[in-house]
Design an enzyme around this catalytic site. Sequence first.
Site, PDB file in Angstrom:
ATOM      1  N   TYR A  31       6.067  -8.861   8.648  1.00 40.10           N
ATOM      2  CA  TYR A  31       5.497  -7.791   8.543  1.00 40.10           C
ATOM      3  C   TYR A  31       5.720  -7.080   9.989  1.00 40.10           C
ATOM      4  O   TYR A  31       5.576  -7.936  10.945  1.00 40.10           O
ATOM      5  CB  TYR A  31       3.997  -7.600   8.295  1.00 40.10           C
ATOM      6  CG  TYR A  31       3.821  -7.694   6.752  1.00 40.10           C
ATOM      7  CD1 TYR A  31       3.825  -6.804   5.758  1.00 40.10           C
ATOM      8  CD2 TYR A  31       3.242  -8.969   6.222  1.00 40.10           C
ATOM      9  CE1 TYR A  31       3.428  -6.894   4.428  1.00 40.10           C
ATOM     10  CE2 TYR A  31       3.007  -9.280   4.992  1.00 40.10           C
ATOM     11  CZ  TYR A  31       3.096  -8.249   4.137  1.00 40.10           C
ATOM     12  OH  TYR A  31       2.851  -8.527   2.851  1.00 40.10           O
ATOM     13  N   ASP A  42       0.849  -1.202   0.032  1.00 41.09           N
ATOM     14  CA  ASP A  42      -0.038   0.074  -0.016  1.00 41.09           C
ATOM     15  C   ASP A  42       1.052   1.130  -0.222  1.00 41.09           C
ATOM     16  O   ASP A  42       2.156   1.121   0.460  1.00 41.09           O
ATOM     17  CB  ASP A  42      -0.999   0.121   1.396  1.00 41.09           C
ATOM     18  CG  ASP A  42      -1.901  -1.130   1.334  1.00 41.09           C
ATOM     19  OD1 ASP A  42      -2.313  -1.631   0.107  1.00 41.09           O
ATOM     20  OD2 ASP A  42      -2.416  -1.427   2.241  1.00 41.09           O
TER      21      ASP A  42
END
Length: 290
Positions: A73, A45
């Site tokens: 992540y 993103d």
Amino acid sequence: MSKETKERIGIAIVDKPAGLTSHDVVAKARKIFETRKVGHSGTLDPDATGVLILGVGRATRLLQFLTRLPKSYKGEIVFGKETSTLDSSGEIIGTHDMSELKFSEVREAAAKFLGEIEQVPPMVSAVRVGGRRLHEIAREGGEVDRPPRTVSVKRFEVNPTSDPLVYEVSVDCSSGTYIRSLAADLGTSLGGGAHLQNLRRTAIGSFEESEAVSIEEVILRDPIAGMRDFEMVEVSEEVEKEVTFGKILEKDRLGVNNSGPWAVTNKEGRLLAVYDNYGEKIKPTVVLVG
């Protein structure tokens, strides 16, 4: 790029900054490497940062394998506020009083998301439904039913911060897992709501953030570097000729008997092709030479 110029081919590990789309990074790389043939191994993103693997030239064909690799992540989950995008870039669409939230409760709830779980892709994702990407429909104010997907979460670790409603999160998961959905679903499971902020991808397979560089400092690596998480098979000169012609082979021709894919190299260590199962035989999914 003139015909006399040697084709640029290889992979690059970029540390994507916040504020750029993955396509923006690809556009910059096209200028740097002077070729339109640049792609990436998995969208981040615009607000997210971290590891983004690029394929350049014929090495873009290898990206189909890199997208399969597990991901890692780090980020922060903000409890008490739901947003339209499930992350901090969206508008607040719901608030909840979660001031009594306890670390033990968050940890216990997070544990229930380990293993194989079902996830509904968020409307702001790049998944296609009916031939259109969800984020395109969302920008027009629309919403459609999305079939759930099975993903795998190996690690979902949450830790408190100085803010009682903000938790640090570390996730190891399969490709296709939406961390913002994990955050939102965790908030819902605790009787309220939540969203994600400060997401960073720290690894794609064995490609870690310590290897990633800015797009301005990007380095083109040999294509074989992109297949280091897969089994390598070195072949003789005789078999090399068959491989470069893209021939379907018996498994024993490569000396393999397990499941693919296999990165096929010559004695000099050059990546020739990537073979995969084809019934009782094997065939090239990608041929880089010849």
